[in-house]
Design a protein around this motif. Sequence first.
Motif, PDB file in Angstrom:
ATOM      1  N   ILE A 126       0.156  -0.703  -0.610  1.00 33.20           N
ATOM      2  CA  ILE A 126       0.978   0.213  -1.398  1.00 33.20           C
ATOM      3  C   ILE A 126       2.432  -0.215  -1.287  1.00 33.20           C
ATOM      4  N   PHE A 127       3.005  -0.677  -2.390  1.00 33.31           N
ATOM      5  CA  PHE A 127       4.413  -1.054  -2.442  1.00 33.31           C
ATOM      6  C   PHE A 127       5.210   0.147  -2.955  1.00 33.31           C
ATOM      7  N   GLU A 128       6.197   0.586  -2.199  1.00 36.39           N
ATOM      8  CA  GLU A 128       7.024   1.731  -2.585  1.00 36.39           C
ATOM      9  C   GLU A 128       8.445   1.259  -2.869  1.00 36.39           C
ATOM     10  N   ILE A 129       8.837   1.327  -4.129  1.00 36.20           N
ATOM     11  CA  ILE A 129      10.170   0.878  -4.530  1.00 36.20           C
ATOM     12  C   ILE A 129      11.064   2.088  -4.796  1.00 36.20           C
ATOM     13  N   ASP A 130      12.172   2.152  -4.075  1.00 33.72           N
ATOM     14  CA  ASP A 130      13.181   3.195  -4.339  1.00 33.72           C
ATOM     15  C   ASP A 130      14.449   2.829  -3.597  1.00 33.72           C
ATOM     16  N   ARG A 131      15.479   3.611  -3.842  1.00 30.89           N
ATOM     17  CA  ARG A 131      16.758   3.373  -3.189  1.00 30.89           C
ATOM     18  C   ARG A 131      16.624   3.508  -1.676  1.00 30.89           C
ATOM     19  N   GLU A 132      17.443   2.753  -0.983  1.00 34.45           N
ATOM     20  CA  GLU A 132      17.356   2.687   0.473  1.00 34.45           C
ATOM     21  C   GLU A 132      17.486   4.058   1.127  1.00 34.45           C
ATOM     22  N   GLY A 133      18.424   4.888   0.641  1.00 36.18           N
ATOM     23  CA  GLY A 133      18.622   6.192   1.263  1.00 36.18           C
ATOM     24  C   GLY A 133      17.416   7.093   1.148  1.00 36.18           C
ATOM     25  N   VAL A 134      16.721   7.032   0.009  1.00 33.85           N
ATOM     26  CA  VAL A 134      15.517   7.854  -0.186  1.00 33.85           C
ATOM     27  C   VAL A 134      14.419   7.411   0.776  1.00 33.85           C
ATOM     28  N   LEU A 135      14.185   6.104   0.859  1.00 30.50           N
ATOM     29  CA  LEU A 135      13.137   5.599   1.744  1.00 30.50           C
ATOM     30  C   LEU A 135      13.503   5.811   3.209  1.00 30.50           C
ATOM     31  N   ALA A 136      14.793   5.757   3.530  1.00 31.27           N
ATOM     32  CA  ALA A 136      15.217   6.013   4.911  1.00 31.27           C
ATOM     33  C   ALA A 136      14.898   7.445   5.314  1.00 31.27           C
ATOM     34  N   PHE A 137      15.190   8.381   4.423  1.00 37.73           N
ATOM     35  CA  PHE A 137      14.893   9.792   4.698  1.00 37.73           C
ATOM     36  C   PHE A 137      13.389   9.987   4.880  1.00 37.73           C
ATOM     37  N   LYS A 138      12.606   9.401   3.991  1.00 34.51           N
ATOM     38  CA  LYS A 138      11.151   9.536   4.100  1.00 34.51           C
ATOM     39  C   LYS A 138      10.647   8.924   5.402  1.00 34.51           C
ATOM     40  N   HIS A 139      11.165   7.765   5.750  1.00 30.71           N
ATOM     41  CA  HIS A 139      10.766   7.092   6.988  1.00 30.71           C
ATOM     42  C   HIS A 139      11.067   7.968   8.208  1.00 30.71           C
ATOM     43  N   LYS A 140      12.231   8.584   8.200  1.00 33.15           N
ATOM     44  CA  LYS A 140      12.629   9.417   9.335  1.00 33.15           C
ATOM     45  C   LYS A 140      11.700  10.624   9.490  1.00 33.15           C
ATOM     46  N   VAL A 141      11.404  11.308   8.379  1.00 33.47           N
ATOM     47  CA  VAL A 141      10.557  12.501   8.446  1.00 33.47           C
ATOM     48  C   VAL A 141       9.136  12.134   8.855  1.00 33.47           C
ATOM     49  N   LEU A 142       8.568  11.130   8.215  1.00 31.02           N
ATOM     50  CA  LEU A 142       7.189  10.751   8.526  1.00 31.02           C
ATOM     51  C   LEU A 142       7.077  10.180   9.934  1.00 31.02           C
ATOM     52  N   GLY A 143       8.111   9.464  10.376  1.00 28.15           N
ATOM     53  CA  GLY A 143       8.108   8.951  11.740  1.00 28.15           C
ATOM     54  C   GLY A 143       8.124  10.075  12.759  1.00 28.15           C
ATOM     55  N   GLY A 144       8.862  11.137  12.442  1.00 24.20           N
ATOM     56  CA  GLY A 144       8.896  12.280  13.339  1.00 24.20           C
ATOM     57  C   GLY A 144       7.576  13.005  13.435  1.00 24.20           C
ATOM     58  N   LEU A 145       6.732  12.834  12.431  1.00 20.88           N
ATOM     59  CA  LEU A 145       5.402  13.453  12.425  1.00 20.88           C
ATOM     60  C   LEU A 145       4.329  12.515  12.961  1.00 20.88           C
ATOM     61  N   SER A 146       4.745  11.306  13.329  1.00 27.01           N
ATOM     62  CA  SER A 146       3.793  10.262  13.755  1.00 27.01           C
ATOM     63  C   SER A 146       2.707  10.047  12.706  1.00 27.01           C
ATOM     64  N   ALA A 147       3.101  10.105  11.449  1.00 29.82           N
ATOM     65  CA  ALA A 147       2.146   9.922  10.354  1.00 29.82           C
ATOM     66  C   ALA A 147       1.702   8.464  10.282  1.00 29.82           C
ATOM     67  N   THR A 148       0.429   8.273   9.976  1.00 26.75           N
ATOM     68  CA  THR A 148      -0.145   6.934   9.880  1.00 26.75           C
ATOM     69  C   THR A 148      -0.661   6.702   8.473  1.00 26.75           C
ATOM     70  N   PRO A 149      -0.197   5.654   7.796  1.00 28.66           N
ATOM     71  CA  PRO A 149      -0.694   5.394   6.438  1.00 28.66           C
ATOM     72  C   PRO A 149      -2.158   4.987   6.450  1.00 28.66           C
ATOM     73  N   LYS A 150      -2.841   5.283   5.344  1.00 27.39           N
ATOM     74  CA  LYS A 150      -4.263   4.960   5.205  1.00 27.39           C
ATOM     75  C   LYS A 150      -4.480   3.648   4.473  1.00 27.39           C
ATOM     76  N   ALA A 151      -3.388   2.941   4.203  1.00 28.24           N
ATOM     77  CA  ALA A 151      -3.431   1.609   3.604  1.00 28.24           C
ATOM     78  C   ALA A 151      -2.182   0.881   4.078  1.00 28.24           C
ATOM     79  N   ALA A 152      -2.159  -0.425   3.893  1.00 28.64           N
ATOM     80  CA  ALA A 152      -0.943  -1.159   4.217  1.00 28.64           C
ATOM     81  C   ALA A 152       0.188  -0.655   3.319  1.00 28.64           C
ATOM     82  N   ARG A 153       1.296  -0.275   3.914  1.00 29.81           N
ATOM     83  CA  ARG A 153       2.418   0.312   3.170  1.00 29.81           C
ATOM     84  C   ARG A 153       3.631  -0.592   3.305  1.00 29.81           C
ATOM     85  N   VAL A 154       4.220  -0.953   2.169  1.00 30.13           N
ATOM     86  CA  VAL A 154       5.372  -1.848   2.168  1.00 30.13           C
ATOM     87  C   VAL A 154       6.534  -1.174   1.433  1.00 30.13           C
TER      88      VAL A 154
END
Length: 302
Positions: A126-154
Amino acid sequence: MVGTAHRNAGVEGVEGGVGLTALMVAAARAIETHRHDSLARDVYAEHFVRAAPASAGWPVRIEQAADGDANPLWGRFARYFGLRTRVLDDFLLRSVHPQGARQVVLLGAGLDARAFRLDWPSGCVIFEIDREGVLAFKHKVLGGLSATPKAARVPIPIDLRADWVGALTDAGFDATAPSVWLAEGLLFYLPNAAEKYLIDTVDGLSAGGSALAFEAKLEKDLLDYRDSPLYTSTKRQIGIDLLDLFSGEQRPDSAGDLAGKGWSTSVHTPFDFTRRHGCGPLPEQNDALEGNRWVFATKPRP
């Protein structure tokens, strides 16, 4: 690329403009998740909403919204986003099962958590294209939840106005293999020329057997709907003037352009799927959803 996003972790990417609409749609997905007749479940959505100061007080359950389902924003509009989520979830999974594409590209991915919540077949990327700030926010929230993707995520932190094709290719995308593309809630923010470029580029990068879904608007003049309850309620309740964010140019016929390039296309109103699923918005007077279309396209194999 995950590391790049992590270094800039914060909320600046979702605190204004189009970024703020990503939080609005996340709140809608959270509300949909908690409905008794939910069409789509996203357990991460409410965490995005609560993590950003701009949206921390927004409802994440319909019971928290003033007037409940009678609220144009958190009732009807949120139900629209819930229905859209379900329909596009189904499209993606249908396109990768059983022997379909194994690379999925989310254009303007926003706070999409499909890499984490859908059951992808083995080998999917899964390739996710968006602005750096949006992906940074998503990364921070999901990282805090210890979320694990169900496919390779790029994650690919780049603006679609920059050389996203080069970034996608550098990230491992293979233009000789079938791919699935999704532009959810994206094209009507783009100028006419940018939409045409994006569609032409997707066509050029898509091998036979690829698929594409996107959302379009057919209105000749968006301002005809300025007094629509969906727009006025959204501006009044959360300060987002969608008509100021949408491109005012007449939209190109991207479905027709794809058909001219040999793709098989189908165009639907959201109401088609409301009737199919038994819940969702239906037409009403002065309806901001009247011109919305969901387009599905497949490129035949040679």
